[in-house]
Design a protein around this motif. Structure first.
Motif, PDB file in Angstrom:
ATOM      1  N   LEU A 282       0.833  -1.211   0.000  1.00  0.00           N
ATOM      2  CA  LEU A 282       0.000   0.000   0.000  1.00  0.00           C
ATOM      3  C   LEU A 282       0.862   1.254   0.000  1.00  0.00           C
ATOM      4  O   LEU A 282       0.551   2.229  -0.686  1.00  0.00           O
ATOM      5  N   ALA A 283       1.945   1.229   0.779  1.00  0.00           N
ATOM      6  CA  ALA A 283       2.837   2.392   0.842  1.00  0.00           C
ATOM      7  C   ALA A 283       3.488   2.657  -0.511  1.00  0.00           C
ATOM      8  O   ALA A 283       3.634   3.817  -0.918  1.00  0.00           O
ATOM      9  N   GLU A 284       3.845   1.595  -1.240  1.00  0.00           N
ATOM     10  CA  GLU A 284       4.447   1.738  -2.565  1.00  0.00           C
ATOM     11  C   GLU A 284       3.479   2.364  -3.567  1.00  0.00           C
ATOM     12  O   GLU A 284       3.889   3.047  -4.501  1.00  0.00           O
ATOM     13  N   ARG A 285       2.204   2.114  -3.374  1.00  0.00           N
ATOM     14  CA  ARG A 285       1.184   2.589  -4.321  1.00  0.00           C
ATOM     15  C   ARG A 285       0.237   3.584  -3.668  1.00  0.00           C
ATOM     16  O   ARG A 285      -0.940   3.674  -4.029  1.00  0.00           O
ATOM     17  N   GLU A 286       0.763   4.347  -2.738  1.00  0.00           N
ATOM     18  CA  GLU A 286      -0.045   5.257  -1.927  1.00  0.00           C
ATOM     19  C   GLU A 286      -0.884   6.223  -2.757  1.00  0.00           C
ATOM     20  O   GLU A 286      -2.070   6.436  -2.479  1.00  0.00           O
TER      21      GLU A 286
END
Length: 193
Positions: free
Chosen positions: A123-127
């Motif tokens: 999720l953090a990578e594709r925030e």
């Protein structure tokens, strides 16, 4: 004479309908996704598979949930305009579990899911993309709440019912012109609103 009612109907009149009798043919579509149509008038999918996985993962990361809770939350966010089917949600949850992004946590007989560290990292990578997807859901809900089309669907259904009953009693050219004039006048009044 025939009526076709397609799509989901929640007691507010038809969403899609067509009617034909003699020289008269009418059809309308008050699509549930507020005009979100693709080519050929077909309803565009709200999310592709990857996007739905991200949405479900985000909702689970916010708070552990059951599959049904996810469906209900999405439906509430969109004001009832969109709810993914259980036939899509549960296989997606299984896939997220197999990918190691969520894990099943027992809660009685129901399976609740929680995000794993790998899921939170994804999720953090594709925030930015996740934020856009959640914004899309929320915008649909805001639009749905701003423009409630249930009264229009009800009135349109009443119009088709009245047309069906009146045309069944007499199918003359004079009647066709009189009905067309009433409908044309209604269209002109709507345009002036």
């Amino acid at each position: 004479m025939f009526f076709y009612y397609g799509g989901r109907n929640h007691g507010c009149g038809p969403k899609m309908s067509s009617w034909k009798r003699g020289p008269f043919e009418f059809s309308f579509d008050m699509g549930e996704e507020l005009g979100r149509r693709g080519r050929g008038g077909r309803r565009r999918r709200m999310f592709d598979g990857d996007e739905l996985r991200l949405v479900l993962l985000k909702l689970i990361a916010d708070q552990p949930r059951h599959g049904y809770d996810l469906i209900r939350d999405i439906e509430e966010r969109t004001g009832g305009a969109y709810a993914p089917s259980a036939g899509v949600v549960y296989p997606t949850l299984t896939m997220l579990d197999e990918m190691g992004q969520i894990e099943a946590v027992s809660e009685g007989s129901r399976r609740q899911y929680a995000a794993t560290d790998a899921g939170r990292a994804h999720l953090a990578e594709r925030e930015e993309e996740v934020a856009e997807l959640i914004a899309r859901l929320d915008a649909l809900g805001e639009e749905r709440n701003r423009v409630d089309r249930a009264p229009i669907r009800r009135a349109t259904a009443n119009l088709f019912s009245a047309l069906a009953h009146r045309v069944a009693r007499g199918d003359t050219d004079t009647l066709a012109h009189e009905i067309a004039e009433v409908i044309d006048e209604a269209a002109r009044r709507i345009e002036r609103l």
